[in-house]
Design a protein around this motif. Structure first.
Motif, PDB file in Angstrom:
ATOM      1  N   PHE A 330       0.728  -1.276  -0.025  1.00 17.83           N
ATOM      2  CA  PHE A 330       0.121   0.138   0.027  1.00 17.83           C
ATOM      3  C   PHE A 330       0.825   1.266   0.108  1.00 17.83           C
ATOM      4  N   VAL A 331       1.740   1.330  -0.956  1.00 18.86           N
ATOM      5  CA  VAL A 331       2.668   2.500  -1.160  1.00 18.86           C
ATOM      6  C   VAL A 331       1.904   3.472  -2.072  1.00 18.86           C
ATOM      7  N   ASP A 332       1.596   4.722  -1.794  1.00 15.18           N
ATOM      8  CA  ASP A 332       0.847   5.469  -2.785  1.00 15.18           C
ATOM      9  C   ASP A 332       1.523   6.908  -2.620  1.00 15.18           C
ATOM     10  N   ILE A 333       2.446   7.292  -3.546  1.00 16.62           N
ATOM     11  CA  ILE A 333       3.297   8.294  -3.538  1.00 16.62           C
ATOM     12  C   ILE A 333       2.640   9.692  -3.897  1.00 16.62           C
ATOM     13  N   ASP A 334       1.849   9.519  -4.994  1.00 18.99           N
ATOM     14  CA  ASP A 334       0.948  10.575  -5.525  1.00 18.99           C
ATOM     15  C   ASP A 334      -0.649  10.590  -4.801  1.00 18.99           C
ATOM     16  N   ASP A 335      -0.910   9.862  -4.058  1.00 20.33           N
ATOM     17  CA  ASP A 335      -2.305   9.824  -3.427  1.00 20.33           C
ATOM     18  C   ASP A 335      -3.335   9.813  -4.720  1.00 20.33           C
ATOM     19  N   ASP A 336      -3.042   8.750  -5.421  1.00 12.97           N
ATOM     20  CA  ASP A 336      -4.080   8.810  -6.393  1.00 12.97           C
ATOM     21  C   ASP A 336      -5.002   7.406  -6.263  1.00 12.97           C
ATOM     22  N   GLY A 337      -4.691   6.858  -5.198  1.00 16.86           N
ATOM     23  CA  GLY A 337      -5.408   5.558  -4.836  1.00 16.86           C
ATOM     24  C   GLY A 337      -4.909   4.352  -5.559  1.00 16.86           C
ATOM     25  N   ARG A 338      -3.660   4.470  -6.505  1.00 17.70           N
ATOM     26  CA  ARG A 338      -2.823   3.428  -6.987  1.00 17.70           C
ATOM     27  C   ARG A 338      -1.484   3.042  -6.397  1.00 17.70           C
ATOM     28  N   VAL A 377      10.252   0.434   4.975  1.00 14.76           N
ATOM     29  CA  VAL A 377       9.823   1.644   4.493  1.00 14.76           C
ATOM     30  C   VAL A 377       8.203   1.141   4.847  1.00 14.76           C
ATOM     31  N   VAL A 378       7.377   1.964   5.598  1.00 11.97           N
ATOM     32  CA  VAL A 378       5.964   1.459   5.698  1.00 11.97           C
ATOM     33  C   VAL A 378       5.233   2.377   4.995  1.00 11.97           C
ATOM     34  N   GLY A 379       4.354   1.619   4.392  1.00  8.92           N
ATOM     35  CA  GLY A 379       3.254   2.253   3.367  1.00  8.92           C
ATOM     36  C   GLY A 379       2.295   2.803   4.192  1.00  8.92           C
ATOM     37  N   ASN A 380       0.983   3.051   3.280  1.00 11.80           N
ATOM     38  CA  ASN A 380      -0.092   3.765   4.034  1.00 11.80           C
ATOM     39  C   ASN A 380      -0.934   2.443   4.683  1.00 11.80           C
ATOM     40  N   GLU A 381      -1.828   2.924   5.760  1.00 15.45           N
ATOM     41  CA  GLU A 381      -2.731   1.844   6.456  1.00 15.45           C
ATOM     42  C   GLU A 381      -3.364   0.892   5.379  1.00 15.45           C
ATOM     43  N   PRO A 382      -3.624  -0.172   5.502  1.00 13.14           N
ATOM     44  CA  PRO A 382      -4.683  -0.852   4.556  1.00 13.14           C
ATOM     45  C   PRO A 382      -5.893  -0.252   4.616  1.00 13.14           C
ATOM     46  N   PRO A 383      -6.553  -0.156   3.386  1.00 13.41           N
ATOM     47  CA  PRO A 383      -7.723   0.368   3.317  1.00 13.41           C
ATOM     48  C   PRO A 383      -8.957  -0.685   3.550  1.00 13.41           C
ATOM     49  N   GLU A 384     -10.259  -0.063   3.800  1.00 18.33           N
ATOM     50  CA  GLU A 384     -11.162  -0.826   4.300  1.00 18.33           C
ATOM     51  C   GLU A 384     -11.307  -2.026   3.388  1.00 18.33           C
ATOM     52  N   GLY A 385     -12.153  -3.083   3.833  1.00 17.12           N
ATOM     53  CA  GLY A 385     -12.348  -4.097   2.966  1.00 17.12           C
ATOM     54  C   GLY A 385     -11.130  -4.999   2.609  1.00 17.12           C
ATOM     55  N   THR A 386     -10.024  -4.676   2.949  1.00 21.44           N
ATOM     56  CA  THR A 386      -8.605  -5.364   2.696  1.00 21.44           C
ATOM     57  C   THR A 386      -8.672  -6.764   3.064  1.00 21.44           C
ATOM     58  N   ASN A 387      -8.454  -7.917   2.594  1.00 24.78           N
ATOM     59  CA  ASN A 387      -8.425  -9.434   2.866  1.00 24.78           C
ATOM     60  C   ASN A 387      -7.862  -9.355   4.451  1.00 24.78           C
ATOM     61  N   VAL A 388      -8.150 -10.138   5.129  1.00 27.74           N
ATOM     62  CA  VAL A 388      -7.135 -10.435   6.460  1.00 27.74           C
ATOM     63  C   VAL A 388      -6.035 -11.048   6.223  1.00 27.74           C
ATOM     64  N   SER A 410       8.747   6.116   7.175  1.00 23.35           N
ATOM     65  CA  SER A 410       7.649   6.286   6.321  1.00 23.35           C
ATOM     66  C   SER A 410       7.957   6.464   5.114  1.00 23.35           C
ATOM     67  N   VAL A 411       7.154   6.462   3.955  1.00 24.10           N
ATOM     68  CA  VAL A 411       7.414   6.840   2.694  1.00 24.10           C
ATOM     69  C   VAL A 411       7.658   8.281   2.486  1.00 24.10           C
ATOM     70  N   ARG A 412       6.878   9.101   2.911  1.00 22.14           N
ATOM     71  CA  ARG A 412       7.217  10.660   2.810  1.00 22.14           C
ATOM     72  C   ARG A 412       8.447  10.943   3.359  1.00 22.14           C
ATOM     73  N   GLU A 413       8.717  10.513   4.602  1.00 27.80           N
ATOM     74  CA  GLU A 413       9.960  10.713   5.213  1.00 27.80           C
ATOM     75  C   GLU A 413      11.263  10.141   4.398  1.00 27.80           C
ATOM     76  N   LEU A 414      11.174   8.916   4.025  1.00 30.04           N
ATOM     77  CA  LEU A 414      12.049   8.374   2.954  1.00 30.04           C
ATOM     78  C   LEU A 414      12.336   9.731   1.850  1.00 30.04           C
ATOM     79  N   LEU A 415      11.412   9.896   0.959  1.00 34.36           N
ATOM     80  CA  LEU A 415      11.440  10.819  -0.067  1.00 34.36           C
ATOM     81  C   LEU A 415      11.876  12.387   0.227  1.00 34.36           C
ATOM     82  N   ARG A 416      11.644  12.687   1.408  1.00 32.58           N
ATOM     83  CA  ARG A 416      11.990  14.015   1.939  1.00 32.58           C
ATOM     84  C   ARG A 416      13.783  13.993   2.108  1.00 32.58           C
ATOM     85  N   ARG A 417      14.008  12.796   2.799  1.00 29.52           N
ATOM     86  CA  ARG A 417      15.478  12.513   3.004  1.00 29.52           C
ATOM     87  C   ARG A 417      16.350  12.400   1.968  1.00 29.52           C
TER      88      ARG A 417
END
Length: 473
Positions: A330-338, A377-388, A410-417
């Motif tokens: 669940f890595v989403d750099i540009d916040d487009d849901g992909r 590197v920790v991505g976003n939290e799993p979205p609702e309905g994600t498989n257990v 975090s992904v954002r901190e890595l990209l900043r660094r």
């Protein structure tokens, strides 16, 4: 008058002479025509006879072809070749001078008669032999019956002995099975005990390794508390061309630098990179020397542009060292849901970093998390309905990283660094549009102001006017 009669006479004489000549020529021509006519008639008669003879010969030839089994349209070359092959095949034992159809047919007929006579004689001998066999079978029938009785008695005795042997054998098998069962049970108990012991040993070893790793981490943290270690810059900017958006840095081939590595840029007086605010980012485009490289400016501020003497740093690379990373899903750099996991892997590898393992959005682990891994590197939290199962795989990976004392980021901190900045944000329309693309967002590096809950004295609550005594108002 005399002259006119003389002219008539001359004309008459000329006419007579011409008439005689015409008669002679006509006679001669008619005679030749008659001779040619008779010759033509004779030639026609001979041609008719020749045609009759040819038709008769063709008829005879077609009849002969039909008798020989050929088609009337088959050429003589084919017929001759076939006839030659057949005569050589069926008349092979004849003299070549005698190899013709009549002789070969007569020879085959005689051979067939001889074979038929031999076959008849052989059949007679076979019938005689069968009669003798029948006589012998009739004479030995009593002996066969006697031997059969003996065989039946022997079979009955053998059956009794076999039944006895089978019973004894089954009893021995039962005893063997009982013994084997007890041995198997004892072996299984021993294996279970060994497996439990081995599992306990592995768990104990794992706990020892985990405790050792945690002890080492805590020791480093304690040492860092007593003697804080500053994160120093990796290099420095030597020259800047703001018009072309190009800078030159004091790192190059001898430092192990590669094209595509990105750096975060900090002010020149920065001592501790971890706590400093970056002023831009650059990406290496060409290696110019052992300690010289060219880079393009990918992010800067107009109010605080990149200047010579500014320092650069990246979390992925340092001179003589390549950092190792693991990435969750669940890595989403540009916040487009992909998912942008492949892009993040490419960014790390392009900056000369190493990706040890990554967990895709389906919960499949690629590679292996090791004790040499520096960051997870920790991505976003799993979205609702994600498989257990996917959530459990992510939790297991993070737990494994904690046991091995791998530092989280975090992904954002890595990209900043590392000074990364995406070039373009694509907004998609239609059924695949992302609602988050149409929400108001703060600019990058902009601080969002929040209300403190206090109201300024300028804004006082209004009260309705009170009525005065003795008036209408």
């Amino acid at each position: 008058m005399a002259r006119e009669n003389q002219g008539l006479q001359i004309a008459l004489i000329t006419f007579v002479i011409l008439t005689l000549l015409l008669a002679v020529f006509t006679y001669l021509f008619f005679r030749q025509y008659d001779e040619q006519y008779r010759k033509a008639q004779a030639a026609l008669e001979e041609a008719a006879k020749a045609n009759d003879a040819a038709r008769s010969a063709q008829t005879d030839l077609n009849t002969l072809k039909t008798i020989l089994g050929f088609s009337t349209t088959d050429p003589m070359d084919k017929i001759t070749q076939t006839a030659k092959q057949e005569l050589e095949t069926y008349g092979a034992d004849l003299d070549p001078s005698q190899q013709n159809y009549r002789t070969v047919l007569d020879h085959l007929f005689k051979t067939l008669q001889a074979k038929s006579a031999t076959l008849v004689a052989t059949e007679q001998k076979l019938r005689d032999a069968e009669a003798k066999i029948a006589q012998l079978e009739a004479s030995k029938a009593p002996l066969i019956a006697q031997e059969k009785n003996r065989a039946d008695q022997a079979e009955a005795t053998l059956t009794q002995e076999r039944q006895k042997f089978t019973a004894d054998l089954q009893a021995s098998f039962q005893a063997r099975d009982d013994l084997q069962k007890r041995v198997t049970e004892a072996q299984q108990q021993a294996q279970d005990a060994l497996a439990q012991l081995d599992a306990a040993k592995k768990d104990f070893d794992r706990r020892i390794r985990t405790v050792s790793a945690l002890l080492a981490v805590r020791t480093k943290e304690l040492e860092a508390t007593k003697n804080p270690r500053l994160e120093t810059p990796d290099g420095r900017i030597q020259w800047v061309n703001q018009q072309l958006g190009t800078v030159w840095i004091n790192l190059g081939e001898a430092d192990g630098l590669s094209v595509g590595t990105t750096f975060a840029v900090f002010p020149g007086n920065t001592l501790n990179i971890a706590d400093a605010e970056r002023k831009g980012g650059i990406e290496v485009t060409a290696i110019r020397g052992p300690h010289l490289a060219e880079a393009r400016i990918i992010d800067d501020k107009v109010s605080d542009p990149i200047m010579p003497g500014d320092v650069i740093s990246t979390l992925i690379w340092s001179p003589g060292d390549r950092r190792r990373f693991a990435i969750t899903n669940f890595v989403d750099i540009d916040d487009d849901g992909r998912s942008d996991q492949e892009l993040l892997i490419s960014i790390i590898r392009q900056s000369n970093g190493i990706v040890d393992a990554w967990l895709d959005d389906e919960g499949n682990l690629h590679g292996q998390l090791t004790a040499d891994t520096d960051y997870i590197v920790v991505g976003n939290e799993p979205p609702e309905g994600t498989n257990v199962a996917v959530i459990q795989a992510r939790s297991d990976m993070l737990k494994r990283a904690d046991e091995m004392a791998v530092q989280r980021i975090s992904v954002r901190e890595l990209l900043r660094r590392i000074g990364y900045k995406r070039e373009t944000h694509v907004v998609r329309f239609g059924p695949g549009a992302n609602p988050a693309d149409f929400r108001a967002k703060p600019k990058e590096d902009e601080v969002i102001r929040q209300s403190t809950g206090a109201v300024s004295e300028i804004f006082q609550p209004r009260q309705p006017p009170r009525a005065k005594a003795g008036t209408a108002f």
